[in-house]
Design a protein around this motif. Structure first.
Motif, mmCIF file in Angstrom:
data_model
loop_
_atom_site.group_PDB
_atom_site.id
_atom_site.type_symbol
_atom_site.label_atom_id
_atom_site.label_comp_id
_atom_site.label_asym_id
_atom_site.label_seq_id
_atom_site.Cartn_x
_atom_site.Cartn_y
_atom_site.Cartn_z
ATOM 1 N N MET A 182 -19.671 -5.488 27.280
ATOM 2 C CA MET A 182 -18.685 -5.971 28.306
ATOM 3 C C MET A 182 -17.706 -6.964 27.904
ATOM 4 O O MET A 182 -16.453 -6.359 27.954
ATOM 5 C CB MET A 182 -19.540 -6.693 29.399
ATOM 6 C CG MET A 182 -20.314 -5.476 30.404
ATOM 7 S SD MET A 182 -21.365 -6.642 31.672
ATOM 8 C CE MET A 182 -20.033 -6.920 32.756
ATOM 9 N N ALA A 183 -18.175 -7.768 26.764
ATOM 10 C CA ALA A 183 -17.126 -8.633 26.345
ATOM 11 C C ALA A 183 -16.319 -7.894 25.295
ATOM 12 O O ALA A 183 -14.939 -8.320 25.481
ATOM 13 C CB ALA A 183 -17.886 -9.784 25.729
ATOM 14 N N CYS A 184 -16.597 -7.114 24.567
ATOM 15 C CA CYS A 184 -15.907 -6.355 23.462
ATOM 16 C C CYS A 184 -14.982 -5.466 24.200
ATOM 17 O O CYS A 184 -13.704 -5.321 23.956
ATOM 18 C CB CYS A 184 -16.860 -5.361 22.513
ATOM 19 S SG CYS A 184 -17.607 -6.700 21.354
ATOM 20 N N LEU A 185 -15.466 -4.780 25.102
ATOM 21 C CA LEU A 185 -14.529 -3.844 26.035
ATOM 22 C C LEU A 185 -13.320 -4.689 26.588
ATOM 23 O O LEU A 185 -12.322 -4.308 26.781
ATOM 24 C CB LEU A 185 -15.243 -3.161 26.913
ATOM 25 C CG LEU A 185 -16.326 -1.955 26.341
ATOM 26 C CD1 LEU A 185 -17.131 -1.414 27.523
ATOM 27 C CD2 LEU A 185 -15.497 -0.969 25.962
ATOM 28 N N LYS A 186 -13.904 -5.741 27.533
ATOM 29 C CA LYS A 186 -12.729 -6.717 27.856
ATOM 30 C C LYS A 186 -11.644 -6.946 26.848
ATOM 31 O O LYS A 186 -10.662 -7.003 27.258
ATOM 32 C CB LYS A 186 -13.315 -7.839 28.619
ATOM 33 C CG LYS A 186 -14.223 -7.569 30.029
ATOM 34 C CD LYS A 186 -14.336 -8.672 30.798
ATOM 35 C CE LYS A 186 -14.832 -9.864 30.336
ATOM 36 N NZ LYS A 186 -15.487 -10.860 31.058
ATOM 37 N N ALA A 187 -12.311 -7.532 25.596
ATOM 38 C CA ALA A 187 -11.281 -7.766 24.537
ATOM 39 C C ALA A 187 -10.171 -6.938 24.181
ATOM 40 O O ALA A 187 -9.201 -7.242 23.920
ATOM 41 C CB ALA A 187 -12.094 -8.555 23.506
ATOM 42 N N GLY A 188 -10.952 -5.740 24.163
ATOM 43 C CA GLY A 188 -10.145 -4.489 23.910
ATOM 44 C C GLY A 188 -9.219 -4.059 25.175
ATOM 45 O O GLY A 188 -8.451 -3.037 24.865
ATOM 46 N N GLY A 189 -9.046 -4.748 25.990
ATOM 47 C CA GLY A 189 -8.132 -4.152 27.172
ATOM 48 C C GLY A 189 -8.811 -3.083 28.036
ATOM 49 O O GLY A 189 -8.146 -2.474 28.920
#
Length: 118
Positions: free
Chosen positions: A16-23
């Protein structure tokens, strides 16, 4: 190779955090919703008005059992699945605000309160 929900928890949080960071906010929300289902807490991005009203009534009924000082001094959560669900709901809040999921935000708030107080 995570097998238990507890082992999967950190994996899902990282995804979830990686996806958020990638927009990729929608994808992050979908991953969180999928994990909530695995935790036994299904969640809808488009709850019906009837579902929201039902959730609001249930929350109001639950809160009526407590005085303010009791709510301010709740014991620690002993149910790991509920604790993980509350954490995931908290991670969903920001992306859902940004994506303007109004009905889902109301549902998220009510659900978080109920899981925290139960």
């Amino acid at each position: 190779n995570a097998n238990t929900l507890e082992e999967k928890f950190r994996c899902y949080l990282n995804i979830m955090a990686c996806l958020k960071a990638g927009g990729k906010l929608e994808d992050s929300v979908e991953v969180g919703i999928d994990f909530l289902s695995q935790l036994g807490e299904p969640f809808s991005l488009k709850p019906s008005k009837m579902k929201l009203a039902s959730e609001a009534r249930a929350t109001r009924k639950l809160l009526a059992k407590y005085e303010d000082d009791q709510l301010l001094n709740l014991p620690d959560c002993t149910n790991e699945c509920k604790g993980m669900a509350v954490y995931v709901l908290g991670m969903l809040f920001g992306p859902m605000v940004h994506l303007n999921h109004k009905g889902a935000l109301d549902y998220l708030r009510l659900r978080s309160v109920r899981l925290t107080v139960k």
